[in-house]
Design an enzyme around this catalytic site. Structure first.
Site, mmCIF file in Angstrom:
data_model
loop_
_atom_site.group_PDB
_atom_site.id
_atom_site.type_symbol
_atom_site.label_atom_id
_atom_site.label_comp_id
_atom_site.label_asym_id
_atom_site.label_seq_id
_atom_site.Cartn_x
_atom_site.Cartn_y
_atom_site.Cartn_z
ATOM 1 N N LYS A 1 40.963 22.667 -6.916
ATOM 2 C CA LYS A 1 40.179 22.648 -8.156
ATOM 3 C C LYS A 1 40.987 23.135 -9.354
ATOM 4 C CE LYS A 1 35.715 23.811 -5.980
ATOM 5 N NZ LYS A 1 34.950 22.571 -6.104
ATOM 6 N N SER B 1 30.097 26.402 0.251
ATOM 7 C CA SER B 1 29.835 27.678 0.911
ATOM 8 C C SER B 1 29.064 27.509 2.214
ATOM 9 C CB SER B 1 29.029 28.563 -0.039
ATOM 10 O OG SER B 1 29.531 28.463 -1.354
#
Lengths: 295, 194
Positions: A82, A237
């Protein structure tokens, strides 16, 4: 003919190879190996999963290149990483490292509040988040070769991913039903490049691969997004914040393949241990929501 | 003619569209029973480790090997790896084609490329033999072939990017991404021959 690298066809092509698959967030080489063993099609290398970024606050930046390189060494599948929205130097660094895909991500703290990266200039392909068709096509116009819903990362609450997928796919259905003379006004209204609006109308889908992301935590969540009509899923997550990551990861992979087969979904959903502790989006104050980053 | 596409993961939808464009009936194959009544099967591009693990988990390995004993099978990229006997690492393989492949042989994604290839035996286009435009995505190379397996297409430097062994076909590149259906028609010809 010479060999041409970095063309839009090869950037978009890698995303096409990821279709029907699961891309998993990993923070260590060991996580990456667990993800690959479970059948992930790619991993997203980062220092903290979104739930931890959300919990710790502060400025979230590109991960340490050392960590990304170690994860690239650990697995044979593609590795993504990212960068902050608009931070084209972080993108230059990731391209120099040789990552396979860059996520210009609202999960990190934006570096530019007006402009995203000019992504056509890079050989490495980009994926970007979107909440609606206009946002998706603005990103494609800048050179994104893959789109994902933004959802609301790090919550384990799928409601925003559903909202964004329904919005993008619903916008496309509306576009297809318009008489031709209304298409220009439609592109003005959604703020998208006219040529890409025309292409989307002709194809009946986004001109690039479209994944779901942001809040997916169970096999049923993954299959829900697939049945809504996305091409594959990101799980952030949801895997490594759960009780039994290897088992949950493999179950989400199977659910993404057999998304229409309820008996297989029932089988793979059994006995997965504790899911990540979720956080209801309606309980989060507006200023803490991250899907609103980017424009 | 009915051709299936293994739909565990990857760009199976792109193959289905090309097959329909070329005039075939199509089916998605996720479980062994889906192979019934097919004249041929395509194993698409994707991640070969993912496709292999799902094929093992849903008991497809032996049914696929039996299918390939008398019907045509074509693997593109990950599919070619899956068909090979040897991919130089430990992952599930059908082991049907007498060839050794090197995964990600050209490097990472930034080295993925497009080029034109000369392919002997493809259907003519507008009555002429013209090159086939090929897209290579983190592509494998076919390092060597032996036995009944023969090189079909090479790069200008001689490296092998497509091979054929009877009714089995492997390509490192992706004809399903180009809009040019000549390779799919070539495969349908293979599937219809006795």
């Amino acid at each position: 003919m010479e060999q041409q690298v970095g063309t839009f066809a090869v950037k978009k092509g890698l995303a096409q190879m990821l279709k029907g698959g699961v891309i998993m967030d990993v923070v260590t080489p060991e996580h990456a190996r667990i993800a690959e063993e479970a059948g992930a099609v790619a991993v997203m290398a980062l220092e903290r999963v979104p739930a931890d970024i959300r919990a710790s606050g502060g400025v979230a930046r590109m991960s340490d290149p050392e960590l990304i390189l170690k994860i690239m060494d650990a697995v044979s599948i593609p590795v993504m990483a990212k960068v902050r929205i608009g931070h084209f130097v972080e993108a230059q660094i990731l391209e120099a490292l040789g990552v396979d895909y860059i996520d210009e991500s609202e999960v990190l703290t934006p570096a530019d509040e007006q402009h995203h990266i000019a992504k056509h200039d890079f050989k490495v392909p980009f994926v970007c988040g979107a909440r609606n068709l206009g946002e998706a096509l603005r990103r494609v116009g800048e050179g994104a070769a893959m789109i994902r819903t933004k959802g609301e990362a790090g919550t384990g609450d799928v409601v925003e991913a559903v909202r964004h997928a329904r919005q993008v796919l619903g916008d496309i259905r509306r576009l297809q039903n318009l008489p031709e003379e209304e298409v220009m006004a439609f592109s003005k209204e959604i703020g998208a490049p006219y040529e890409l609006v025309l292409e989307t109308r002709r194809l009946g889908r986004l001109p690039v691969v479209n994944f779901a992301a942001g809040g997916i935590a169970t096999p049923a969540d993954a299959a829900l997004m697939m049945q809504l009509g996305v091409d594959g899923v990101f799980v952030g997550s949801g895997i490594f914040k759960s009780g039994d990551p290897a088992r949950r990861a493999a179950a989400i992979v199977k659910a993404t393949t057999h998304y229409k087969d309820a008996s297989i979904l029932a089988e793979v959903s059994r006995n997965l241990g504790e899911p990540m502790v979720g956080r209801q989006i309606s309980s989060i104050p507006d200023q803490d929501l991250i899907a609103g980053r980017g424009w | 003619m009915r051709i299936g596409v293994l739909a565990l993961q990857g760009d199976f939808h792109e193959h289905l569209l090309m097959l329909r464009q070329a005039g075939a009936d199509t089916a998605e194959v996720r479980l062994p029973a889906d192979l019934d009544g097919l004249d041929g099967l395509i194993i698409p591009g994707g991640e070969s480790t993912t496709i292999g693990k799902l094929a093992v988990a849903y008991h497809l390995m032996e049914p696929l090997r039996r299918f390939a004993a008398d019907r045509a099978v074509w693997g593109t990229c990950a599919g070619a790896i899956f068909l090979s006997q040897d991919a130089r690492r430990d992952q599930p393989l059908l082991g049907l084609m007498q060839m050794r492949v090197i995964r990600n042989a050209f490097g990472r994604q930034v080295e993925s490329f497009e080029t034109d290839l000369t392919v002997p035996g493809l259907p003519l286009k507008d009555g002429k033999e013209i090159p086939f435009h090929a897209v290579f995505i983190r592509a494998p190379l076919i390092e060597t072939v032996w036995g009944d397996c023969q090189a079909l297409v090479t790069l200008p430097d001689g490296r092998i990017v497509a091979a054929r062994q009877g009714k089995l076909l492997a390509t490192s590149f992706h004809p399903e991404l180009t809009g040019d259906d000549r390779f799919h028609r070539y495969f349908m010809e293979m599937a219809s021959s006795k």
